[in-house]
Design a protein around this motif. Structure first.
Motif, PDB file in Angstrom:
ATOM      1  N   LYS A 165      -5.031  50.863  22.636  1.00 15.32           N
ATOM      2  CA  LYS A 165      -4.712  49.626  21.926  1.00 15.32           C
ATOM      3  C   LYS A 165      -3.981  48.633  22.826  1.00 15.32           C
ATOM      4  O   LYS A 165      -3.580  47.554  22.377  1.00 15.32           O
ATOM      5  CB  LYS A 165      -3.856  49.925  20.687  1.00 15.32           C
ATOM      6  N   ASP A 166      -3.797  49.001  24.092  1.00 22.43           N
ATOM      7  CA  ASP A 166      -3.082  48.135  25.027  1.00 22.43           C
ATOM      8  C   ASP A 166      -3.988  47.008  25.511  1.00 22.43           C
ATOM      9  O   ASP A 166      -5.177  46.959  25.215  1.00 22.43           O
ATOM     10  CB  ASP A 166      -2.597  48.959  26.226  1.00 22.43           C
ATOM     11  N   ARG A 167      -3.406  46.094  26.286  1.00 24.35           N
ATOM     12  CA  ARG A 167      -4.179  45.041  26.933  1.00 24.35           C
ATOM     13  C   ARG A 167      -5.137  45.686  27.930  1.00 24.35           C
ATOM     14  O   ARG A 167      -4.712  46.435  28.814  1.00 24.35           O
ATOM     15  CB  ARG A 167      -3.232  44.070  27.644  1.00 24.35           C
ATOM     16  N   LEU A 168      -6.416  45.417  27.797  1.00 27.46           N
ATOM     17  CA  LEU A 168      -7.444  46.119  28.550  1.00 27.46           C
ATOM     18  C   LEU A 168      -8.104  45.232  29.597  1.00 27.46           C
ATOM     19  O   LEU A 168      -8.245  44.022  29.399  1.00 27.46           O
ATOM     20  CB  LEU A 168      -8.534  46.626  27.594  1.00 27.46           C
ATOM     21  N   ASP A 169      -8.501  45.854  30.698  1.00 35.50           N
ATOM     22  CA  ASP A 169      -9.378  45.212  31.671  1.00 35.50           C
ATOM     23  C   ASP A 169     -10.811  45.572  31.278  1.00 35.50           C
ATOM     24  O   ASP A 169     -11.216  46.742  31.365  1.00 35.50           O
ATOM     25  CB  ASP A 169      -9.081  45.709  33.082  1.00 35.50           C
ATOM     26  N   ILE A 170     -11.554  44.568  30.824  1.00 36.67           N
ATOM     27  CA  ILE A 170     -12.874  44.789  30.221  1.00 36.67           C
ATOM     28  C   ILE A 170     -13.957  44.132  31.069  1.00 36.67           C
ATOM     29  O   ILE A 170     -13.808  42.990  31.500  1.00 36.67           O
ATOM     30  CB  ILE A 170     -12.925  44.214  28.786  1.00 36.67           C
ATOM     31  N   LEU A 171     -15.059  44.850  31.267  1.00 40.38           N
ATOM     32  CA  LEU A 171     -16.249  44.299  31.902  1.00 40.38           C
ATOM     33  C   LEU A 171     -17.349  44.208  30.859  1.00 40.38           C
ATOM     34  O   LEU A 171     -17.726  45.224  30.260  1.00 40.38           O
ATOM     35  CB  LEU A 171     -16.710  45.174  33.070  1.00 40.38           C
ATOM     36  N   ASP A 172     -17.860  42.993  30.646  1.00 38.35           N
ATOM     37  CA  ASP A 172     -18.995  42.780  29.746  1.00 38.35           C
ATOM     38  C   ASP A 172     -20.259  42.696  30.599  1.00 38.35           C
ATOM     39  O   ASP A 172     -20.449  41.748  31.360  1.00 38.35           O
ATOM     40  CB  ASP A 172     -18.809  41.499  28.933  1.00 38.35           C
ATOM     41  N   ILE A 173     -21.123  43.679  30.474  1.00 35.14           N
ATOM     42  CA  ILE A 173     -22.315  43.801  31.303  1.00 35.14           C
ATOM     43  C   ILE A 173     -23.496  43.134  30.598  1.00 35.14           C
ATOM     44  O   ILE A 173     -23.839  43.496  29.477  1.00 35.14           O
ATOM     45  CB  ILE A 173     -22.628  45.288  31.568  1.00 35.14           C
ATOM     46  N   GLY A 174     -24.120  42.163  31.268  1.00 40.79           N
ATOM     47  CA  GLY A 174     -25.170  41.387  30.627  1.00 40.79           C
ATOM     48  C   GLY A 174     -24.565  40.468  29.586  1.00 40.79           C
ATOM     49  O   GLY A 174     -24.979  40.443  28.428  1.00 40.79           O
ATOM     50  N   THR A 175     -23.590  39.694  30.013  1.00 40.79           N
ATOM     51  CA  THR A 175     -22.790  38.902  29.070  1.00 40.79           C
ATOM     52  C   THR A 175     -23.591  37.836  28.347  1.00 40.79           C
ATOM     53  O   THR A 175     -23.190  37.365  27.286  1.00 40.79           O
ATOM     54  CB  THR A 175     -21.589  38.263  29.805  1.00 40.79           C
ATOM     55  N   GLY A 176     -24.747  37.438  28.912  1.00 43.54           N
ATOM     56  CA  GLY A 176     -25.528  36.387  28.259  1.00 43.54           C
ATOM     57  C   GLY A 176     -24.710  35.115  28.136  1.00 43.54           C
ATOM     58  O   GLY A 176     -24.008  34.715  29.063  1.00 43.54           O
ATOM     59  N   PRO A 177     -24.759  34.483  26.960  1.00 44.27           N
ATOM     60  CA  PRO A 177     -24.011  33.234  26.775  1.00 44.27           C
ATOM     61  C   PRO A 177     -22.529  33.408  26.470  1.00 44.27           C
ATOM     62  O   PRO A 177     -21.880  32.470  26.019  1.00 44.27           O
ATOM     63  CB  PRO A 177     -24.744  32.558  25.594  1.00 44.27           C
TER      64      PRO A 177
END
Length: 249
Positions: A45-57
């Motif tokens: 539930k902490d602040r996360l480092d997130i990678l969105d793969i194929g982010t599109g728009p």
């Protein structure tokens, strides 16, 4: 022409239509529904480092960065990234956006808490290679969440094809448009017959390959459509309902 180049060229032409679609989602119940779903499966539930793969728009970078997380969005297509920049600016959201091949990530090992991926894996020519890369960049205990569907099994199963064609006629009569529309329908149909994932039974295929690649835990949820699709969308996607498949490093 190389299949990867064909895939890239195809999605360059689809960027505007997909941008319009996510604008509708950002103005609807989907904004909160998707955010709640992703964070429910997040490793903490902490602040996360997130990678969105194929982010599109840029849908996930918008909703997840506004939730206080550090988000990087990547896409192979320049047009998608350009629309993502415009959409983030309009929403007042902040995230890093990069043009990058998700099968050859330019990130060091163990740098993301969470990877998310929506409606991308079915387009990949080498998903096993991609999943290996995604495992590499996850921190120990990090998770990948893949949202997709078995979009084209009806092309490889005669009984499913009959049911699909019947449903397509029903959808046309009820809503005045087909189950799915693309700017270049001819090229989309041609590519769908060549893509690696089109004849795979999923999410079982994904679970098996992720275990082989070293994920410590894998899981699936085939009921996510009830949370992120409205009634009409569930009807239109009944032949290929969305699923979540995930893995933990």
């Amino acid at each position: 022409m190389n299949l990867n180049i064909r895939i890239k060229n195809y999605w360059e032409g689809e960027a505007q239509g997909y941008s319009e679609a996510i604008e509708d989602e950002l103005n609807g119940f989907e904004r909160k529904a998707w955010s709640d779903l992703v964070l429910e499966y997040a490793p903490s539930k902490d602040r996360l480092d997130i990678l969105d793969i194929g982010t599109g728009p840029g849908f996930f970078p918008i909703v997840l960065s506004q939730g206080g997380h550090n988000v990087t969005g990547i896409d192979l297509t320049e047009n998608m990234i350009e629309f993502a920049r415009l959409n983030l600016a309009r929403e007042g959201a902040s995230a890093k956006l990069v043009t990058m091949d998700c099968q050859n990530l330019k990130f060091p090992d163990n740098c993301f808490d969470l990877l998310v991926c929506r409606n991308l894996t079915w387009t990949l020519d080498d998903p096993a290679k991609a999943y290996k890369e995604w495992h590499r960049v996850l921190k120990p205990g990090g998770r990948v969440l893949i949202f997709d569907a078995c979009w084209y099994l009806h092309l490889f199963d005669e009984n499913m094809k009959i049911a699909y064609e019947k449903k397509e006629k029903e959808i046309l009569m009820k809503y005045g448009h087909p189950m799915h529309q693309h700017k270049d329908q001819v090229e989309g149909d041609a590519l769908s017959r060549k893509l690696f994932m089109s004849d795979k039974v999923r999410p079982q295929w994904d679970l098996d390959i992720m275990l082989k690649l070293g994920f410590s835990k894998v899981f699936a949820d085939t009921s996510v459509g009830e949370r992120i699709l409205n009634e009409q969308q569930q009807d239109r996607n009944s032949m290929h309902p969305p699923f979540l498949v995930g893995g933990e490093k």
